[in-house]
Design a protein around this motif. Structure first.
Motif, short mmCIF file in Angstrom:
data_model
loop_
_atom_site.label_atom_id
_atom_site.label_comp_id
_atom_site.label_asym_id
_atom_site.label_seq_id
_atom_site.Cartn_x
_atom_site.Cartn_y
_atom_site.Cartn_z
N LYS A 130 38.02 38.38 35.68
CA LYS A 130 38.41 39.63 36.32
C LYS A 130 39.79 40.09 35.87
CE LYS A 130 37.13 40.34 40.64
NZ LYS A 130 36.92 40.13 42.09
N SER A 131 40.58 39.18 35.34
CA SER A 131 41.92 39.55 34.89
C SER A 131 41.93 40.07 33.46
CB SER A 131 42.86 38.34 34.99
OG SER A 131 42.42 37.31 34.10
N SER A 132 40.76 40.01 32.77
CA SER A 132 40.69 40.47 31.38
C SER A 132 40.63 42.00 31.33
CB SER A 132 39.46 39.89 30.68
OG SER A 132 39.32 40.45 29.39
N LEU A 133 41.46 42.62 30.50
CA LEU A 133 41.51 44.08 30.38
C LEU A 133 40.31 44.64 29.63
CD1 LEU A 133 45.31 44.52 29.53
CD2 LEU A 133 44.19 44.77 31.76
N LEU A 134 39.65 43.81 28.83
CA LEU A 134 38.52 44.29 28.04
C LEU A 134 37.20 44.27 28.81
CD1 LEU A 134 39.33 42.53 24.64
CD2 LEU A 134 39.74 44.92 25.26
N LEU A 135 37.22 43.71 30.01
CA LEU A 135 36.00 43.61 30.81
C LEU A 135 36.10 44.53 32.01
CD1 LEU A 135 35.60 39.72 30.67
CD2 LEU A 135 34.65 41.45 29.12
N HIS A 136 35.08 45.36 32.18
CA HIS A 136 35.10 46.38 33.24
C HIS A 136 34.93 45.78 34.63
CE1 HIS A 136 34.53 50.13 35.30
NE2 HIS A 136 33.28 49.85 35.60
#
Length: 1050
Positions: A130-136
């Motif tokens: 959830k902290s990844s910017l590439l994952l919605h």
């Protein structure tokens, strides 16, 4: 030469197969890399405890589940993407996350500890994803609806393809010894009582699935990547299965299981039933035929390699153990794991039936059945005759023994409901399907299982013959069988009663007494009783879809079809008397009823009128006795004669003279009342009015189908129309005898067509043919055995059939030869060719062909036209979607079902509202119409000159005088519409409900309205004047006139 079927399925493959372009492959690789990077950021030795998912661990009943996090041993792509067999629109990439052995203890396969740690491991991953910017976003889901096996679904930012997602599925390669998870072992100690151990085969297989998932993924890649046709067949089978929601689910078929069956058939284990010489469609058909008919299912399938006798012996022993625990067995290479462990006996029976139906479709349907196989939606509402919804939200009985034991509580409850309904219905039901889908997109796995009962449990019932399904009495065990009697009474409770039957038998029984017109309620009453008796569910929580649309066919609280016996009695007496007439120049040789009331397809067949009696005596009026009486047309044929003139006008005059003579003869011989007019002779008998018509003997030459002969050319338009109606009536009457529910479906269809103001667009005979098609050519379904299912299929046929490119051929009695069908297709092609370049004037827009009408001249020549058909299709699609929703979702309020028959009046340019209590039959009105928008152009009070009901003070005088108060075939709506058409030709298009609606929709002829606007210099003023004239013509009948839309500029 490529066949049309091959062209179609190749085009379908182009649409549904994924394009593995470099750009898309890069996007997938980048997404997977982002996921791996997020997981790699999780620090090793991070302490993970049950606090990550307290509800889940508690509901499982697991303990000692804390561990120190270690990174996955491997993260590899598996599933359909890895074998290039994804079928759109579901574009899911399976990412197999191998769980590290360091996080588990040797005996964590016991007591749900593995499942708990598996979930906690995913909870930890979810935090970092959830902290990844590439994952919605990241959501929970479950593996095959198994709540104890959650998975993560990741949606990347800006996906290349709509609906793209990545599923993170844990695997447990080499975590535990496979032998510890043998099907006969107990691995849940709570199920062990003393020295007695209850095996936990489902639980064991749930863990084995994770242990062996990677091994099977590699096997699939070896099998499919080298074989293009096999992969294409897999994609087609996925499309086929997805259209069939009853078999594409957690307890039956999935894309994974389809690939397993294909792999089995393509290897030595399956005797290489599929080989490299086969094309895609041949593989598709062989697979379905194997599913439907192979005896191998009885002994189970196995991927064990062929070899030494010792191995074969072990293999048979393993299969035998699985067959004792599971109804369907597909053993993996190890022999310990049943790949079909979720499949139930009932779901597999349905799967075999669907496969058999599909094979039959390929053989019997036009073009190899492509539309039926791949484009027709076979969902719960359309497939089953009766659908039941059980709302079980918050019902503690579901999980009284715990959420998860050997199996999950929801699956156990499915079995319980199936057993109860099956025992209650007995041989009334052919198939009973129970499905409870517990996973939804916003579920919070961390909170446990208490929220997984939001969706209703669905039960689908396919009935046996209607004679069995709708019988009133069920005979139980004989009185002397004490043990069976006790069990029968325990199940049925107070409904059980001891009865003596006509043959002298004394036995227990249950009786479901009801009116003949309400026998379709019997299954509903049985299910409601059984569920109430054994599940103690509140009445509001049980919905059986059976009678929800009955309100549209009743008036005065009663279905008029209940008077059908009286009508037949009156008709048979009339026919007998007509044949016995001797004082007419030519005797009556045959009598045939034409009206739809005689074939049970009239929405409102007339009830016997108290004034239309041969002997009135002391008159007892009904509370509301109608002023108007509906005539029922009957066609008669006379003895042959060579003295008939050739002139059509003279012939019709002679027919009228014959009818007058027949009327006089009936009056003189039997004292019957006959009413003569310039065009008709009506005979009053036993409460009914019969309108006599004569079919000239030249009309019979049409039977020879000499389309080009001079004899046929001499047939008058009147005789031709009567002949077509007589042929149609005979065929439909025979069909009603074969399918008793046919009439009810037609009545609902006619009511729907009329309620949406299409009475002028689609005549009753055309509707009967459309519904007849659903019964004589039901593929890929069975013929419907309930009115609501049949009605839904009618709406879908109307909205989904390709009217532009195909004629609808309705062959009721299998009269049409291949040459006849070829002729019909040529006639259709000619009609389309004639309208090339002018698609709005296609004639006929709806090509309905039958044995008596290969040119579609009888019922749809002029209407519906292209614009009307387009509107009709749109309304049917909307109503079908609404009906689907009402069946599947918790909608028990009657007004919600009424929406199916409430038409949106804002779709018209203007609306005329009528005084409902001045209609010929006010009780036929479902609900009064209202308009709350637009410009109020005119209003008027109701006239006192006509009243639809006879009042007591008027009932004075002799019988002949009283009968004169009746108005045969009078309908103020029809008269008003005729006046409007005469006054405003080519100006207004009239949309109305001929069955008792109080609203008329008006649309403008745009070219005429523009012309009038230019000539008068004020289009708006001209429109108002037209509408005021519309109100004035109907003065005393029109309640109000409303302008909603002015004509748009051309």
């Amino acid at each position: 030469m490529t066949s049309p079927l091959e062209l179609k399925w190749r085009e379908l493959l182009k649409e549904v197969q994924l394009d593995y372009s470099p750009a898309f492959v890069k996007f997938v690789d980048d997404t997977v890399s982002s996921i791996k990077e997020a997981i790699n950021r999780i620090p090793d030795d991070l302490q993970v405890t049950e606090k990550e998912a307290p509800g889940f661990v508690k509901d499982l009943g697991a303990n000692k589940v804390q561990f120190k996090f270690k990174k996955p041993k491997s993260i590899e792509i598996g599933g359909s993407y890895s074998i290039r067999c994804i079928a759109k629109p579901d574009v899911n990439i399976d990412l197999l996350i191998r769980l590290p052995k360091e996080c588990f203890l040797e005996k964590d396969y016991l007591n749900y500890r593995y499942h708990a740690k598996r979930c906690l491991y995913l909870c930890t991953i979810k935090k970092y994803l959830k902290s990844s910017l590439l994952l919605h976003r990241v959501e929970w889901s479950t593996l095959q609806n198994e709540a104890r096996k959650p998975i993560l679904v990741v949606y990347p930012e800006a996906p290349e393809i709509a609906g793209f997602s990545v599923r993170l599925i844990p695997t447990a390669t080499s975590l535990f010894s496979i032998t510890k998870l043998n099907v006969t072992r107990n691995n849940i100690r709570a199920l062990q009582k003393g020295d007695v151990s209850e095996a936990t085969p489902k639980y064991n297989c749930s863990i084995l699935e994770d242990l062996l998932m990677e091994e099977f993924a590699e096997f699939m890649q070896r099998t499919f990547l080298r074989w293009k046709e096999l992969g294409e067949a897999l994609v087609l089978l996925k499309v086929w299965a997805r259209q069939r929601s009853s078999i594409y689910g957690h307890d039956c078929l999935s894309g994974y299981l389809i690939s397993i069956v294909l792999s089995y058939l393509a290897t030595e284990c399956g005797r290489n039933r599929i080989n490299n010489s086969m094309n895609t469609m041949q593989i598709f058909r062989v697979t379905l035929d194997f599913i439907a008919n192979s005896k191998s299912w009885d002994i189970g399938l196995s991927f064990w390699s062929q070899g030494e006798s010792k191995i074969l012996k072990e293999e048979m022993k393993g299969r035998k153990q699985h067959l004792q625990s599971f109804p369907v067995v597909i053993c993996d290479m190890s022999g310990y794991f049943n790949l079909a462990f979720r499949m139930t006996k009932t779901s597999f029976s349905e799967l075999q039936d669907e496969a058999a139906q599909t094979v039959a479709c390929i053989e019997k349907c036009r073009g190899g059945g492509f539309e039926e196989l791949f484009l027709t939606k076979i969902d719960f509402p359309a497939k089953y005759d009766y659908c039941i919804r059980l709302s079980l939200k918050g019902n503690n009985d579901v999980y009284a023994s715990g959420y998860c034991m050997n199996d999950e509580c929801w699956r156990l409850y499915e079995n319980k409901v199936h057993s109860l309904v099956s025992q209650g219905l007995g041989d009334r039901a052919k198939f009973i399907r129970v499905i409870w889908r517990n996973c939804f997109s916003d579920v919070r796995i961390e909170d446990g299982f208490s929220s997984m009962d939001k969706e209703p449990l669905l039960v689908g019932i396919t009935v046996n013959s209607l004679d069995k399904a709708l019988r009133v009495v069920d005979v139980g065990p004989h009185a002397e069988n004490k043990e069976e009697v006790a069990m029968f009474r325990k199940f049925w409770g107070g409904k059980s009663e001891l009865r003596r039957f006509k043959d002298g038998t004394i036995a227990e029984s249950t009786v479901w007494q009801c009116k003949p017109s309400e026998r379709h309620h019997i299954i509903k009453r049985i299910v409601e009783y059984v569920v109430s008796q054994h599940l103690s569910l509140p009445e509001d929580n049980v919905t059986v879809v059976a009678d929800q649309l009955d309100f549209s066919l009743t008036h005065g609280g009663e279905d008029p079809i209940s008077c059908f016996g009286n009508l037949l009695e009156a008709y048979e007496l009339l026919a007998k008397r007509l044949r016995h007439l001797e004082d007419i120049p030519l005797r009556v040789s045959s009598v045939q009823p034409l009206d739809s009331a005689f074939r049970s397809t009239s929405v409102f067949p007339p009830k016997p009128h108290p004034l239309v009696k041969e002997e009135i005596g002391v008159l007892k009026l009904q509370k509301l006795s109608a002023t108007c009486i509906q005539p029922l047309e009957v066609v008669i044929q006379l003895e042959g004669s060579g003295n008939w003139p050739m002139d059509d006008v003279v012939t019709e005059k002679i027919k009228s003279a014959f009818l007058l003579k027949i009327g006089e003869s009936l009056e003189s011989h039997w004292g019957m009342t006959c009413i003569a007019s310039e065009d008709n002779v009506d005979v009053l008998l036993l409460g009914y009015a019969f309108r006599l018509k004569i079919l000239h003997e030249r009309g019979l030459s049409l039977l020879k189908r000499q389309i080009g002969g001079n004899q046929v050319k001499r047939v008058s338009f009147t005789d031709k129309k009567l002949f077509l109606r007589s042929q149609h009536s005979s065929m439909i009457n025979g069909l009603q005898g074969r399918y008793p529910v046919f009439g009810s479906v037609v009545r609902l269809a006619k009511r729907w067509v009329a309620s949406h103001l299409f009475s002028a667009c689609l005549v009753g005979e055309a509707i009967e043919l459309l519904v007849a098609h659903l019964f004589v050519k039901p593929w890929p379904f069975r013929s419907p055995s309930s009115r609501i299912t049949g009605f839904l299929r009618f709406l879908r046929l109307l909205s989904e059939y390709d009217w532009s490119f195909y004629p609808l051929i309705v062959d009721i009695n299998n009269d049409l030869t291949p040459d006849d069908e070829k002729e019909i297709n040529e006639n259709f092609a000619s009609s389309r060719k004639a309208s090339e370049g002018n698609p709005r004037n296609v004639n006929p827009a709806m090509f309905l062909a039958s044995a008596y009408d290969t040119l579609s001249e009888a019922w749809t020549t002029l209407s519906p036209n292209s614009e009307e058909l387009k509107r009709l299709v749109a309304y049917a699609r909307s109503s079908a979607n609404l009906l689907n929703k009402l069946i599947l979702q918790h909608q028990s309020k009657s007004y919600q079902w009424e929406q199916l028959f409430r038409t949106p009046l804002n779709n018209y340019d203007a609306v005329v509202l009528l005084h409902g209590h001045r209609l010929a039959y006010p009780l036929h009105l479902i609900f009064p119409s209202e308009v709350n928008e637009g410009v109020d152009v005119a209003r008027g009070n109701a006239s006192k000159a006509f009243h639809p009901f006879l009042v007591a003070r008027e009932m004075k005088g002799g019988s002949d005088e009283l009968k004169k108060k009746l108005m045969v075939d009078f309908d103020p709506l029809r008269c008003y519409l005729s006046d409007l058409e005469r006054e405003f030709p080519n100006v207004l298009k009239l949309w109305y409900d001929a069955l008792g609606g109080d609203a008329i929709g008006l649309t403008w002829d745009k070219s005429i309205s523009k012309k009038r606007g230019r000539e008068n210099g004020g289009e708006g003023e001209d429109i108002i004047n037209v509408l005021k004239a519309v109100g004035e013509i109907g003065k005393g009948f029109v309640r109000s006139v409303h302008l909603l839309k002015a004509p748009r500029d051309c």
